[in-house]
Design a protein around this motif. Structure first.
Motif, short mmCIF file in Angstrom:
data_model
loop_
_atom_site.label_atom_id
_atom_site.label_comp_id
_atom_site.label_asym_id
_atom_site.label_seq_id
_atom_site.Cartn_x
_atom_site.Cartn_y
_atom_site.Cartn_z
N ALA A 207 0.83 -1.21 0.00
CA ALA A 207 0.00 0.00 0.00
C ALA A 207 0.87 1.25 0.00
O ALA A 207 0.59 2.22 -0.72
N HIS A 208 1.92 1.25 0.81
CA HIS A 208 2.79 2.42 0.86
C HIS A 208 3.61 2.57 -0.42
O HIS A 208 3.95 3.69 -0.82
N ALA A 209 3.92 1.47 -1.07
CA ALA A 209 4.72 1.52 -2.29
C ALA A 209 3.92 2.04 -3.48
O ALA A 209 4.49 2.62 -4.41
N THR A 210 2.60 1.84 -3.45
CA THR A 210 1.79 2.19 -4.61
C THR A 210 0.99 3.49 -4.43
O THR A 210 0.54 4.08 -5.41
N ALA A 211 0.84 3.94 -3.19
CA ALA A 211 0.03 5.13 -2.94
C ALA A 211 0.84 6.39 -3.23
O ALA A 211 2.01 6.49 -2.89
N THR A 212 0.19 7.34 -3.85
CA THR A 212 0.81 8.64 -4.09
C THR A 212 -0.15 9.72 -3.62
O THR A 212 -1.32 9.72 -3.98
N PHE A 213 0.35 10.63 -2.80
CA PHE A 213 -0.47 11.70 -2.25
C PHE A 213 0.33 12.99 -2.28
O PHE A 213 1.55 13.00 -2.18
N ASP A 214 -0.40 14.07 -2.43
CA ASP A 214 0.22 15.39 -2.38
C ASP A 214 0.03 15.99 -0.99
O ASP A 214 -0.76 15.50 -0.18
N GLU A 216 -0.03 16.78 2.64
CA GLU A 216 0.25 16.11 3.91
C GLU A 216 0.26 14.59 3.78
O GLU A 216 0.62 13.90 4.72
N GLY A 217 -0.10 14.05 2.62
CA GLY A 217 -0.09 12.61 2.44
C GLY A 217 -1.25 11.94 3.16
O GLY A 217 -2.16 12.58 3.67
N ALA A 218 -1.20 10.61 3.19
CA ALA A 218 -2.26 9.82 3.81
C ALA A 218 -2.15 9.87 5.32
O ALA A 218 -1.06 9.80 5.87
N THR A 219 -3.27 9.98 5.99
CA THR A 219 -3.28 9.97 7.46
C THR A 219 -3.95 8.71 8.01
O THR A 219 -4.05 8.56 9.22
N ASP A 220 -4.41 7.81 7.12
CA ASP A 220 -5.09 6.60 7.55
C ASP A 220 -4.54 5.44 6.74
O ASP A 220 -4.80 5.33 5.53
N ASP A 221 -3.77 4.56 7.39
CA ASP A 221 -3.15 3.45 6.66
C ASP A 221 -4.18 2.46 6.14
O ASP A 221 -4.00 1.89 5.06
N ALA A 222 -5.25 2.23 6.90
CA ALA A 222 -6.28 1.32 6.42
C ALA A 222 -6.93 1.84 5.14
O ALA A 222 -7.30 1.06 4.26
N GLY A 223 -7.06 3.16 5.03
CA GLY A 223 -7.59 3.73 3.79
C GLY A 223 -6.69 3.45 2.60
O GLY A 223 -7.18 3.25 1.48
N MET A 224 -5.38 3.42 2.82
CA MET A 224 -4.46 3.09 1.75
C MET A 224 -4.65 1.64 1.31
O MET A 224 -4.58 1.33 0.10
#
Length: 266
Positions: A207-214, A216-224
């Motif tokens: 999830a962390h390798a594929t997610a891209t955010f501008d 502040e980035g993601a604040t919920d790992d389950a959402g990723m």
């Protein structure tokens, strides 16, 4: 910021001796991102270092993870320039002897800090908890419930509570101005999520390798993980796992600790 693995002097057991290298496979680790400033708490030390009953919030959070016999390693992700000071802080507070801990420098966002924490995990860690340092009083039963569910095969597990208030979806407007209501979601289908969130390690790394955010980035790992199309399940949360965000929350946390001392000798 590039990944930074912990040096041997940064990895210690709570007793100050080197962490074991031949531990059994399939261990559970907890990653605690603690690099945020917590500006809503007002001026002063970073949020994770604010004291509750005389002890920094971060220490309470680490102890909450270490209280679970399932958790054998805690990775604390410190402010980018604060890893040595954070390690010194942990060294001066008692933690269960069975629990190792590692301190690594964090990134500019929570998402980056969690990823750096994942990079620091040994190869034998199969399941990972991600816990907010700002939720210092989560009971061990909640931690154990998350671990049990992820060990039983759930890719991602989130503790959560039903909502007490009716929720409105609105069209965001200027701060302090009236905002038009778009809809009223069915409250019975909504939950307020907490931490620790539990994951299959490989799923969370992906999830962390594929997610891209501008920003502040993601604040919920389950959402990723949801964005990967993987299932996420909810287990019961606990009212004492609240997030310390504003000054009034510090007062509530002090009251919870006072009640625990009176009732349980905590």
């Amino acid at each position: 910021m590039s990944s930074m693995s912990p040096s041997p002097e940064d990895q210690r057991t709570s007793g100050g001796t080197p962490a074991p290298s031949g531990a059994p496979s399939g261990r559970v680790a907890a990653v605690i991102p603690a690099a945020g400033r917590g500006v809503r708490l007002g001026p002063g030390a970073p949020k994770a270092l604010r004291a509750i009953n005389g002890t920094p919030m971060l220490i309470h959070a680490v102890r909450a993870m270490a209280a679970s016999r399932a958790v054998s390693l805690v990775v604390v992700v410190a402010p980018p320039d604060g890893a040595p000071a954070t390690k010194n802080l942990l060294d001066t507070h008692a933690l269960p002897e069975r629990t190792d801990y590692v301190v690594v420098p964090g990134g500019d966002t929570r998402q980056e800090s969690v990823r750096l924490g994942l990079d620091a995990l040994p190869a034998d860690i199969r399941h990972v908890l991600v816990h907010d340092a700002a939720r210092p009083l989560v009971p061990v039963d909640t931690v154990d419930a998350v671990v049990e569910a992820v060990r039983e095969g759930a890719p991602a597990v989130v503790p959560a509570l039903p909502l007490a208030d009716t929720v409105k979806e609105v069209e965001p407007g200027e701060r302090g101005k009236p905002e038009p209501v778009l809809s009223t979601p069915e409250r019975a289908r909504l939950r307020a999520v907490q931490t620790p969130q539990g994951f299959d390690r490989d799923v969370l790394v992906r999830a962390h390798a594929t997610a891209t955010f501008d920003g502040e980035g993601a604040t919920d790992d389950a959402g990723m993980v949801e964005r990967l199309g993987e299932p996420v399940v909810v287990v019961p949360g606990h009212e004492e796992a609240f997030k310390v965000t504003r000054p009034l929350d510090l007062v509530l946390a002090e009251a919870v600790l006072a009640r625990r001392r009176a009732n349980d000798g905590f």
